[in-house]
Design a protein around this motif. Structure first.
Motif, PDB file in Angstrom:
ATOM      1  N   VAL A 173       2.510   9.935   9.575  1.00  0.00           N
ATOM      2  CA  VAL A 173       2.531   8.627   8.920  1.00  0.00           C
ATOM      3  C   VAL A 173       2.649   7.522   9.968  1.00  0.00           C
ATOM      4  O   VAL A 173       1.955   6.497   9.893  1.00  0.00           O
ATOM      5  CB  VAL A 173       3.690   8.544   7.907  1.00  0.00           C
ATOM      6  N   ARG A 174       3.521   7.712  10.955  1.00  0.00           N
ATOM      7  CA  ARG A 174       3.647   6.731  12.044  1.00  0.00           C
ATOM      8  C   ARG A 174       2.319   6.545  12.750  1.00  0.00           C
ATOM      9  O   ARG A 174       1.904   5.420  13.051  1.00  0.00           O
ATOM     10  CB  ARG A 174       4.700   7.186  13.062  1.00  0.00           C
ATOM     11  N   LEU A 175       1.635   7.655  13.027  1.00  0.00           N
ATOM     12  CA  LEU A 175       0.352   7.592  13.726  1.00  0.00           C
ATOM     13  C   LEU A 175      -0.679   6.842  12.894  1.00  0.00           C
ATOM     14  O   LEU A 175      -1.402   5.980  13.412  1.00  0.00           O
ATOM     15  CB  LEU A 175      -0.143   9.004  14.029  1.00  0.00           C
ATOM     16  N   ALA A 176      -0.736   7.149  11.599  1.00  0.00           N
ATOM     17  CA  ALA A 176      -1.694   6.476  10.727  1.00  0.00           C
ATOM     18  C   ALA A 176      -1.394   4.984  10.641  1.00  0.00           C
ATOM     19  O   ALA A 176      -2.309   4.150  10.632  1.00  0.00           O
ATOM     20  CB  ALA A 176      -1.665   7.099   9.335  1.00  0.00           C
ATOM     21  N   GLY A 177      -0.114   4.634  10.591  1.00  0.00           N
ATOM     22  CA  GLY A 177       0.265   3.227  10.545  1.00  0.00           C
ATOM     23  C   GLY A 177      -0.123   2.494  11.812  1.00  0.00           C
ATOM     24  O   GLY A 177      -0.614   1.359  11.764  1.00  0.00           O
ATOM     25  N   ALA A 178       0.090   3.145  12.957  1.00  0.00           N
ATOM     26  CA  ALA A 178      -0.266   2.533  14.236  1.00  0.00           C
ATOM     27  C   ALA A 178      -1.773   2.350  14.352  1.00  0.00           C
ATOM     28  O   ALA A 178      -2.258   1.307  14.824  1.00  0.00           O
ATOM     29  CB  ALA A 178       0.252   3.396  15.379  1.00  0.00           C
ATOM     30  N   GLN A 179      -2.531   3.345  13.911  1.00  0.00           N
ATOM     31  CA  GLN A 179      -3.991   3.252  13.966  1.00  0.00           C
ATOM     32  C   GLN A 179      -4.504   2.150  13.051  1.00  0.00           C
ATOM     33  O   GLN A 179      -5.434   1.417  13.405  1.00  0.00           O
ATOM     34  CB  GLN A 179      -4.608   4.600  13.580  1.00  0.00           C
ATOM     35  N   GLN A 180      -3.887   2.017  11.882  1.00  0.00           N
ATOM     36  CA  GLN A 180      -4.284   0.974  10.943  1.00  0.00           C
ATOM     37  C   GLN A 180      -4.001  -0.407  11.531  1.00  0.00           C
ATOM     38  O   GLN A 180      -4.797  -1.335  11.392  1.00  0.00           O
ATOM     39  CB  GLN A 180      -3.531   1.155   9.620  1.00  0.00           C
ATOM     40  N   MET A 181      -2.868  -0.536  12.213  1.00  0.00           N
ATOM     41  CA  MET A 181      -2.509  -1.805  12.840  1.00  0.00           C
ATOM     42  C   MET A 181      -3.491  -2.161  13.952  1.00  0.00           C
ATOM     43  O   MET A 181      -3.932  -3.310  14.068  1.00  0.00           O
ATOM     44  CB  MET A 181      -1.091  -1.724  13.402  1.00  0.00           C
ATOM     45  N   LEU A 182      -3.854  -1.168  14.766  1.00  0.00           N
ATOM     46  CA  LEU A 182      -4.819  -1.408  15.842  1.00  0.00           C
ATOM     47  C   LEU A 182      -6.170  -1.824  15.285  1.00  0.00           C
ATOM     48  O   LEU A 182      -6.845  -2.703  15.829  1.00  0.00           O
ATOM     49  CB  LEU A 182      -4.971  -0.145  16.698  1.00  0.00           C
TER      50      LEU A 182
END
Length: 209
Positions: A194-203
């Motif tokens: 979930v953290r990874l998906a959130g970071a990718q979405q932010m980028l």
């Protein structure tokens, strides 16, 4: 095979409560727990670990547990609580709430796994207890059914993730939806995918400005 409570664990002078949780592994939703005090005069045939039972069989057993048990209680810890105190502590908190929600007080508590919640009643952890102890098996069924119903309901609010099918677990479908849409309000932000998906979405949002 589920057994009656072994004599070396049972105190015949007091009520015994079984406790189990459901939903430690998923990436979204609450973790649920149930506490059950069975009625020795009304044994329930077919109890087993909820993970090995069909949905139809779990539903039938849930009806029998709710009808014939001396007492039962279901509780949960939210995904926000999971993120704040970690999944183990949130699971134990849900168990504590379930025990405290019983309408009659047991004299002993048997908990599936390696850890017991912080309660005033004597408690014993039993590895694979949901496979061998009827009280714990009953608790596992109530906890899983309650959580599954909640995830099905949440699927109507967040249909893009398919919660009704995978119940929040990290399936290929769920991970693909996370990558496409990013996390939603019920995702566990402390879990790595979930953290990874959130970071990718932010980028992605930054790169498209």
């Amino acid at each position: 095979m589920v057994l009656a409570l072994p004599p070396n664990l049972r105190d015949p002078s007091t009520l015994c409560c079984g406790v189990d949780e459901a939903g430690r592994g998923p990436l979204a939703g609450a973790v649920y727990a149930a506490a059950v005090i069975l009625n020795p005069a009304k044994p329930i045939m077919g109890l087993a670990d909820s993970k090995v039972l069909s949905e139809k069989r779990r539903a039938r057993l849930e009806d029998l547990i709710m009808r014939d048990a001396l007492a039962y209680s279901v509780a949960f810890s939210t995904n926000a609580e999971i993120d704040a105190i970690n999944i183990l502590q949130a699971s134990l908190l849900a168990m504590k709430r379930a025990v405290e929600g019983l309408t009659c007080l047991p004299g002993q508590v048997l908990v599936d796994g390696l850890h017991v919640p912080k309660i005033s009643i004597p408690a014993t952890a039993i590895v694979d207890g949901d496979q061998h102890i009827a009280e714990i098996s009953a608790a596992s069924i109530l906890a899983k059914n309650a959580r599954d119903r909640e995830m099905i309901a949440l699927c109507k609010q967040y249909p893009q993730y398919g919660f009704s099918r995978h119940k929040g677990y990290g399936t290929r479908e769920h991970l693909a939806a996370l990558k496409l849409y990013g996390p939603c309000a019920i995702h566990r932000q402390s879990f790595a995918p979930v953290r990874l998906a959130g970071a990718q979405q932010m980028l992605w949002k930054v790169s498209t400005r």
